[in-house]
Design a protein around this motif. Structure first.
Motif, PDB file in Angstrom:
ATOM      1  N   SER A  92       0.843  -1.204   0.000  1.00 13.84           N
ATOM      2  CA  SER A  92       0.000   0.000   0.000  1.00 13.84           C
ATOM      3  C   SER A  92       0.875   1.250   0.000  1.00 13.84           C
ATOM      4  N   VAL A  93       0.847   1.975  -1.095  1.00 17.18           N
ATOM      5  CA  VAL A  93       1.585   3.236  -1.159  1.00 17.18           C
ATOM      6  C   VAL A  93       1.046   4.201  -0.098  1.00 17.18           C
ATOM      7  N   SER A  94      -0.260   4.225   0.093  1.00 10.96           N
ATOM      8  CA  SER A  94      -0.864   5.129   1.076  1.00 10.96           C
ATOM      9  C   SER A  94      -0.423   4.830   2.501  1.00 10.96           C
ATOM     10  N   ALA A  95      -0.256   3.566   2.833  1.00  8.72           N
ATOM     11  CA  ALA A  95       0.110   3.185   4.201  1.00  8.72           C
ATOM     12  C   ALA A  95       1.505   3.668   4.581  1.00  8.72           C
ATOM     13  N   MET A  96       2.339   3.905   3.595  1.00 12.52           N
ATOM     14  CA  MET A  96       3.714   4.303   3.880  1.00 12.52           C
ATOM     15  C   MET A  96       3.794   5.652   4.586  1.00 12.52           C
ATOM     16  N   ILE A  97       2.732   6.443   4.559  1.00 13.87           N
ATOM     17  CA  ILE A  97       2.750   7.714   5.291  1.00 13.87           C
ATOM     18  C   ILE A  97       2.899   7.485   6.796  1.00 13.87           C
ATOM     19  N   GLU A  98       2.581   6.308   7.262  1.00 10.64           N
ATOM     20  CA  GLU A  98       2.674   5.995   8.693  1.00 10.64           C
ATOM     21  C   GLU A  98       4.091   5.619   9.119  1.00 10.64           C
ATOM     22  N   ALA A  99       4.985   5.474   8.167  1.00  8.64           N
ATOM     23  CA  ALA A  99       6.370   5.122   8.488  1.00  8.64           C
ATOM     24  C   ALA A  99       7.185   6.405   8.622  1.00  8.64           C
ATOM     25  N   PRO A 100       8.105   6.454   9.540  1.00 14.12           N
ATOM     26  CA  PRO A 100       8.469   5.400  10.481  1.00 14.12           C
ATOM     27  C   PRO A 100       7.453   5.295  11.624  1.00 14.12           C
ATOM     28  N   VAL A 101       7.377   4.129  12.193  1.00 15.42           N
ATOM     29  CA  VAL A 101       6.557   3.932  13.385  1.00 15.42           C
ATOM     30  C   VAL A 101       7.365   4.509  14.551  1.00 15.42           C
ATOM     31  N   ARG A 102       6.678   5.105  15.507  1.00 15.94           N
ATOM     32  CA  ARG A 102       7.371   5.901  16.511  1.00 15.94           C
ATOM     33  C   ARG A 102       7.272   5.352  17.934  1.00 15.94           C
ATOM     34  N   PHE A 103       8.373   5.538  18.648  1.00 13.86           N
ATOM     35  CA  PHE A 103       8.392   5.387  20.100  1.00 13.86           C
ATOM     36  C   PHE A 103       8.272   6.787  20.688  1.00 13.86           C
ATOM     37  N   TYR A 104       7.702   6.871  21.875  1.00  9.46           N
ATOM     38  CA  TYR A 104       7.549   8.155  22.558  1.00  9.46           C
ATOM     39  C   TYR A 104       8.121   8.016  23.966  1.00  9.46           C
ATOM     40  N   LEU A 105       9.132   8.803  24.269  1.00  9.74           N
ATOM     41  CA  LEU A 105       9.753   8.806  25.589  1.00  9.74           C
ATOM     42  C   LEU A 105       9.308  10.059  26.324  1.00  9.74           C
ATOM     43  N   THR A 106       8.846   9.884  27.550  1.00 16.42           N
ATOM     44  CA  THR A 106       8.399  11.009  28.353  1.00 16.42           C
ATOM     45  C   THR A 106       9.030  10.942  29.734  1.00 16.42           C
ATOM     46  N   GLU A 107       9.461  12.090  30.221  1.00 14.75           N
ATOM     47  CA  GLU A 107      10.012  12.184  31.568  1.00 14.75           C
ATOM     48  C   GLU A 107       8.879  12.477  32.542  1.00 14.75           C
ATOM     49  N   GLU A 108       8.836  11.718  33.610  1.00 12.66           N
ATOM     50  CA  GLU A 108       7.799  11.895  34.625  1.00 12.66           C
ATOM     51  C   GLU A 108       8.263  12.913  35.668  1.00 12.66           C
ATOM     52  N   ASN A 109       7.353  13.356  36.509  1.00 11.65           N
ATOM     53  CA  ASN A 109       7.681  14.347  37.536  1.00 11.65           C
ATOM     54  C   ASN A 109       8.741  13.863  38.522  1.00 11.65           C
ATOM     55  N   ASP A 110       8.837  12.548  38.716  1.00 14.11           N
ATOM     56  CA  ASP A 110       9.827  12.016  39.661  1.00 14.11           C
ATOM     57  C   ASP A 110      11.177  11.762  39.004  1.00 14.11           C
ATOM     58  N   GLY A 111      11.329  12.142  37.731  1.00 17.37           N
ATOM     59  CA  GLY A 111      12.613  12.034  37.048  1.00 17.37           C
ATOM     60  C   GLY A 111      12.821  10.767  36.244  1.00 17.37           C
ATOM     61  N   VAL A 112      11.965   9.780  36.399  1.00 17.22           N
ATOM     62  CA  VAL A 112      12.093   8.568  35.600  1.00 17.22           C
ATOM     63  C   VAL A 112      11.328   8.746  34.289  1.00 17.22           C
ATOM     64  N   ALA A 113      11.560   7.844  33.361  1.00 16.93           N
ATOM     65  CA  ALA A 113      10.967   7.986  32.028  1.00 16.93           C
ATOM     66  C   ALA A 113      10.023   6.832  31.710  1.00 16.93           C
ATOM     67  N   THR A 114       9.098   7.120  30.807  1.00 15.61           N
ATOM     68  CA  THR A 114       8.150   6.129  30.303  1.00 15.61           C
ATOM     69  C   THR A 114       8.388   5.968  28.810  1.00 15.61           C
ATOM     70  N   LEU A 115       8.305   4.727  28.341  1.00 16.02           N
ATOM     71  CA  LEU A 115       8.431   4.410  26.921  1.00 16.02           C
ATOM     72  C   LEU A 115       7.060   3.973  26.422  1.00 16.02           C
ATOM     73  N   SER A 116       6.587   4.610  25.375  1.00 18.27           N
ATOM     74  CA  SER A 116       5.272   4.291  24.804  1.00 18.27           C
ATOM     75  C   SER A 116       5.390   4.154  23.298  1.00 18.27           C
ATOM     76  N   TYR A 117       4.465   3.404  22.722  1.00 19.39           N
ATOM     77  CA  TYR A 117       4.372   3.330  21.268  1.00 19.39           C
ATOM     78  C   TYR A 117       3.021   2.766  20.875  1.00 19.39           C
ATOM     79  N   LYS A 118       2.611   3.119  19.664  1.00 15.63           N
ATOM     80  CA  LYS A 118       1.430   2.501  19.078  1.00 15.63           C
ATOM     81  C   LYS A 118       1.883   1.221  18.392  1.00 15.63           C
ATOM     82  N   LYS A 119       1.142   0.140  18.593  1.00 12.30           N
ATOM     83  CA  LYS A 119       1.490  -1.111  17.921  1.00 12.30           C
ATOM     84  C   LYS A 119       1.387  -0.914  16.405  1.00 12.30           C
ATOM     85  N   PRO A 120       2.357  -1.418  15.661  1.00 13.35           N
ATOM     86  CA  PRO A 120       2.291  -1.274  14.205  1.00 13.35           C
ATOM     87  C   PRO A 120       0.993  -1.817  13.591  1.00 13.35           C
TER      88      PRO A 120
END
Length: 155
Positions: A92-120
């Motif tokens: 699907s040429v149209s589906a390629m707009i979703e690439a790259p698939v992304r991870f999201y790193l967020t820093e929490e208030n206590d200084g540790v980080a969370t790793l999130s992503y949408k399943k491909p």
């Protein structure tokens, strides 16, 4: 009008940042005990170890600091490789707009980080009917790769 806004800010305090990333349909959210920079380094290493590449990165923290605004660290990291790119384009040429698939790193208030992503499979699902089974086969393989990357990064 400016006076009203100033009074409102003084009475309510500065604007609060949004809450942490919360679990939702199609997402994986992995809290960690790692500081942000350690998780980012471990994510980059895990991406390489699992045969993928970091192809994009973006985050507002540095630009906000240049404007005098201090916000918790966060970064969107786009991950992909050419093998999957060619397979998805073939399906699907149209589906390629979703690439790259992304991870999201967020820093929490206590200084540790969370790793999130949408399943491909979630990311590419809107194109499944038009693309046929090859797209979702590639997406399900990417689900396994992203799960392995996340597991390696948070360990």
């Amino acid at each position: 009008m400016r006076f009203f806004i100033l009074v409102l800010i003084l009475l309510t305090g500065p604007p609060a940042l949004a809450d942490s990333v919360q679990p939702r349909d199609g997402w994986v959210v992995e809290p960690t005990d790692k500081p942000f920079d350690a998780l980012l380094g471990d994510l980059r290493a895990a991406v390489r170890e699992n045969g993928m590449a970091v192809v994009t990165q973006a985050g507002p923290t540095g630009a906000a600091a240049q404007r005098g605004i201090i916000i918790p660290q966060n970064r969107v990291v786009g991950v992909f490789n050419n093998v999957f790119a060619v397979r998805i384009l073939d399906a699907s040429v149209s589906a390629m707009i979703e690439a790259p698939v992304r991870f999201y790193l967020t820093e929490e208030n206590d200084g540790v980080a969370t790793l999130s992503y949408k399943k491909p499979t979630f990311v590419f699902a809107p194109y499944a009917l038009d693309a046929g089974p090859d797209l979702m086969l590639a997406a399900s393989e990417l689900d396994a790769v992203f799960a392995a990357i996340a597991a390696d990064a948070i360990q």
